[in-house]
Write an enzyme that holds these catalytic residues in place. Structure first.
Site, PDB file in Angstrom:
ATOM      1  N   ASP A 171       0.849  -1.203   0.000  1.00 47.12           N
ATOM      2  CA  ASP A 171       0.000   0.000   0.000  1.00 47.12           C
ATOM      3  C   ASP A 171       0.879   1.245   0.000  1.00 47.12           C
ATOM      4  O   ASP A 171       0.670   2.174   0.780  1.00 47.12           O
ATOM      5  CB  ASP A 171      -0.929  -0.029   1.217  1.00 47.12           C
ATOM      6  CG  ASP A 171      -2.052   1.000   1.106  1.00 47.12           C
ATOM      7  OD1 ASP A 171      -2.161   1.653   0.044  1.00 47.12           O
ATOM      8  OD2 ASP A 171      -2.804   1.166   2.083  1.00 47.12           O
ATOM      9  N   ARG A 175      -0.107   8.942   0.950  1.00 51.27           N
ATOM     10  CA  ARG A 175      -0.855   8.980   2.225  1.00 51.27           C
ATOM     11  C   ARG A 175      -0.197   8.091   3.277  1.00 51.27           C
ATOM     12  O   ARG A 175      -0.446   8.243   4.468  1.00 51.27           O
ATOM     13  CB  ARG A 175      -2.314   8.547   1.998  1.00 51.27           C
ATOM     14  CG  ARG A 175      -2.480   7.153   1.526  1.00 51.27           C
ATOM     15  CD  ARG A 175      -3.904   6.706   1.212  1.00 51.27           C
ATOM     16  NE  ARG A 175      -3.842   5.406   0.541  1.00 51.27           N
ATOM     17  CZ  ARG A 175      -3.604   5.232  -0.755  1.00 51.27           C
ATOM     18  NH1 ARG A 175      -3.495   6.274  -1.532  1.00 51.27           N
ATOM     19  NH2 ARG A 175      -3.499   4.027  -1.277  1.00 51.27           N
TER      20      ARG A 175
HETATM   21  P1  ATP Z   1      -5.834   4.999   5.225  1.00 53.33           P
HETATM   22  O1  ATP Z   1      -5.951   4.527   6.630  1.00 53.33           O
HETATM   23  O2  ATP Z   1      -7.128   4.996   4.520  1.00 53.33           O
HETATM   24  O3  ATP Z   1      -4.686   4.348   4.488  1.00 53.33           O
HETATM   25  P2  ATP Z   1      -4.333   7.267   5.949  1.00 53.33           P
HETATM   26  O4  ATP Z   1      -3.058   6.507   5.754  1.00 53.33           O
HETATM   27  O5  ATP Z   1      -4.354   8.715   5.582  1.00 53.33           O
HETATM   28  O6  ATP Z   1      -5.503   6.535   5.213  1.00 53.33           O
HETATM   29  P3  ATP Z   1      -4.032   6.911   8.727  1.00 53.33           P
HETATM   30  O7  ATP Z   1      -2.800   6.076   8.553  1.00 53.33           O
HETATM   31  O8  ATP Z   1      -5.075   6.398   9.648  1.00 53.33           O
HETATM   32  O9  ATP Z   1      -4.805   7.171   7.430  1.00 53.33           O
HETATM   33  O10 ATP Z   1      -3.560   8.366   9.170  1.00 53.33           O
HETATM   34  C1  ATP Z   1      -4.444   9.455   9.248  1.00 53.33           C
HETATM   35  C2  ATP Z   1      -3.648  10.726   9.375  1.00 53.33           C
HETATM   36  O11 ATP Z   1      -2.997  10.766  10.645  1.00 53.33           O
HETATM   37  C3  ATP Z   1      -2.525  10.825   8.358  1.00 53.33           C
HETATM   38  O12 ATP Z   1      -2.990  11.390   7.170  1.00 53.33           O
HETATM   39  C4  ATP Z   1      -1.484  11.686   9.078  1.00 53.33           C
HETATM   40  O13 ATP Z   1      -1.743  13.048   8.862  1.00 53.33           O
HETATM   41  C5  ATP Z   1      -1.712  11.358  10.535  1.00 53.33           C
HETATM   42  N1  ATP Z   1      -0.700  10.412  11.029  1.00 53.33           N
HETATM   43  C6  ATP Z   1      -0.695   9.068  10.874  1.00 53.33           C
HETATM   44  N2  ATP Z   1       0.372   8.504  11.465  1.00 53.33           N
HETATM   45  C7  ATP Z   1       1.076   9.513  12.014  1.00 53.33           C
HETATM   46  C8  ATP Z   1       2.320   9.591  12.750  1.00 53.33           C
HETATM   47  N3  ATP Z   1       3.034   8.489  13.052  1.00 53.33           N
HETATM   48  N4  ATP Z   1       2.768  10.800  13.114  1.00 53.33           N
HETATM   49  C9  ATP Z   1       2.054  11.912  12.808  1.00 53.33           C
HETATM   50  N5  ATP Z   1       0.892  11.915  12.125  1.00 53.33           N
HETATM   51  C10 ATP Z   1       0.399  10.739  11.719  1.00 53.33           C
END
Ligand code: ATP
Length: 366
Positions: free
Chosen positions: A207, A211
């Site tokens: 994946d 994002r």
């Molecule tokens: P999906 O879950 O559909 O793949 P995604 O990757 O955007 O989408 P998440 O991984 O749940 O969703 O993350 C959501 C948001 O949280 C991200 O877009 C990012 O801005 C923030 N985020 C995720 N992980 C971290 C981290 N380790 N540190 C800082 N911000 C984070």
């Protein structure tokens, strides 16, 4: 001759990496025309004159981000199931398809990111098996998994916190405004480095997309969410023909269709080479500052067009050599796609072959 290390130079808002090579007979160089017997001499030389670097060296950089890839404490190295009560959720950072992400505090001392998974989205045994592998994968360009709370739902995944959030949002918002082509290529090289490590460990991401890359200080990029994709269940009440969804259900799995290689979509053949295809799409996201690939097309249209040989055109601000890299990643035959190791070196050396290209590429703006 082998690579010894990197000289990382900051030029205003740009951060540039130069490879320091080591001669078999001893001695170091960045450009072959100037070799030095010690690193101190090399630094002294480039402090007196830029001699081809983007700037003359001035003062050593203060290390802003601790390379915190060793886990939260000694205890979590072996016992990484931690007490839910040891975590404080401070601020919601975002929400994805499968849950929320919070900035949190562990043991009242350490800032962490906490991913809370929507109950029922994941097969718990699959997740724990996968997480055990993820925990062992340590590299400066991979988000470190610190700990989990998996005994009850919602499952928490505790990882290192990245100040600037996801690369996709960073590109689309203010952060992206100051990024020029050399910065984007440097970020791409960092992502390729993280992926080259996964490649060396025979691990598949499944994946890879903007994002799922996170950004820290100084445009530092780290690959996140590796391996998680294979743990997600298809929601029963979800319409699988929902064509605008990034993740589309197909035969018991969910695919981010526009990022997924044709052989993975059609025959579920995931490999590091299907990750390379996704990397090509990620390069498109980088160079378009976070545009949706195949703009205006549904997932179904994309699958059909790709199947008949169509590939995205060169985005307007994309240098031709970078577009060539994308096209290599989108070869129909997975074997013909480059390795991540090759991609890493290609991107790191992007401006080395033609020194003028660094300043030319700097002229590219949004
Ligand atoms: P999906 O879950 O559909 O793949 P995604 O990757 O955007 O989408 P998440 O991984 O749940 O969703 O993350 C959501 C948001 O949280 C991200 O877009 C990012 O801005 C923030 N985020 C995720 N992980 C971290 C981290 N380790 N540190 C800082 N911000 C984070």
């Amino acid at each position: 001759m082998r690579v010894f290390s990197f000289l990382i130079v900051r030029d205003g808002e740009t951060v540039k990496h130069y490879r320091i090579r080591q001669l078999d007979a001893g001695g170091y160089f960045i450009a072959r025309k100037a070799t030095f017997s010690t690193l101190t001499e090399l630094v002294k030389h480039y402090s007196q004159s830029s001699d081809g670097l983007c700037v003359k060296l001035s003062k050593p950089c203060r290390k802003l981000e601790a390379p915190s890839t060793n886990g939260l404490s000694y205890d979590t190295v072996d016992h990484w199931e931690i007490e839910r009560t040891s975590l404080k959720l401070l601020k919601k950072l975002g929400a994805g398809q499968f849950g929320e992400v919070w900035e949190g505090l562990w043991n009242n001392t350490t800032l962490v990111a906490i991913k809370t998974l929507k109950p029922g989205t994941m097969n718990k045994n699959d997740f724990l098996r996968e997480a055990a592998i993820m925990k062992k994968l340590r590299h400066p360009k991979l988000i470190q998994l610190y700990a989990v709370c998996s005994l009850e739902e919602p499952i928490y995944i505790v990882t290192e916190l990245m100040k600037n959030g996801s690369l996709l949002e960073y590109l689309q918002k203010d952060g992206g405004l100051k990024l020029k082509i050399p910065d984007l290529i440097d970020m791409a090289a960092q992502i390729a480095a993280g992926m080259a490590f996964l490649e060396s460990q025979h691990y598949i991401h499944r994946d890879l997309a903007a994002r799922n890359v996170l950004v820290g200080e100084n445009n530092i990029c780290k690959v996140a969410d590796f391996g998680l994709a294979r743990c997600f269940k298809v929601e029963k009440d979800k319409d699988p023909t929902d064509s605008d969804d990034v993740y589309q259900a197909s035969e018991g799995a969910k695919f981010p269709v526009k990022w997924t290689a044709p052989e993975a979509i059609n025959f579920c053949k995931f490999s590091i080479k299907s990750d390379v295809w996704s990397f090509g799409i990620l390069l498109y996201e980088l160079v378009t500052y976070g545009k949706m690939p195949y703009p205006g097309w549904t997932n179904f249209q994309t699958i059909q067009k790709i199947g008949s040989g169509y590939r995205m055109h060169q985005p307007p601000s994309c240098p031709i050599p970078l577009y060539n890299v994308m096209q290599q990643c989108w070869k129909d035959n997975p074997v013909e796609r480059p390795t991540f190791e090759t991609l890493q070196w290609t991107l790191e050396e992007f401006f080395e072959t033609d020194p003028t290209s660094y300043s030319d590429a700097n002229a590219f703006v949004r």
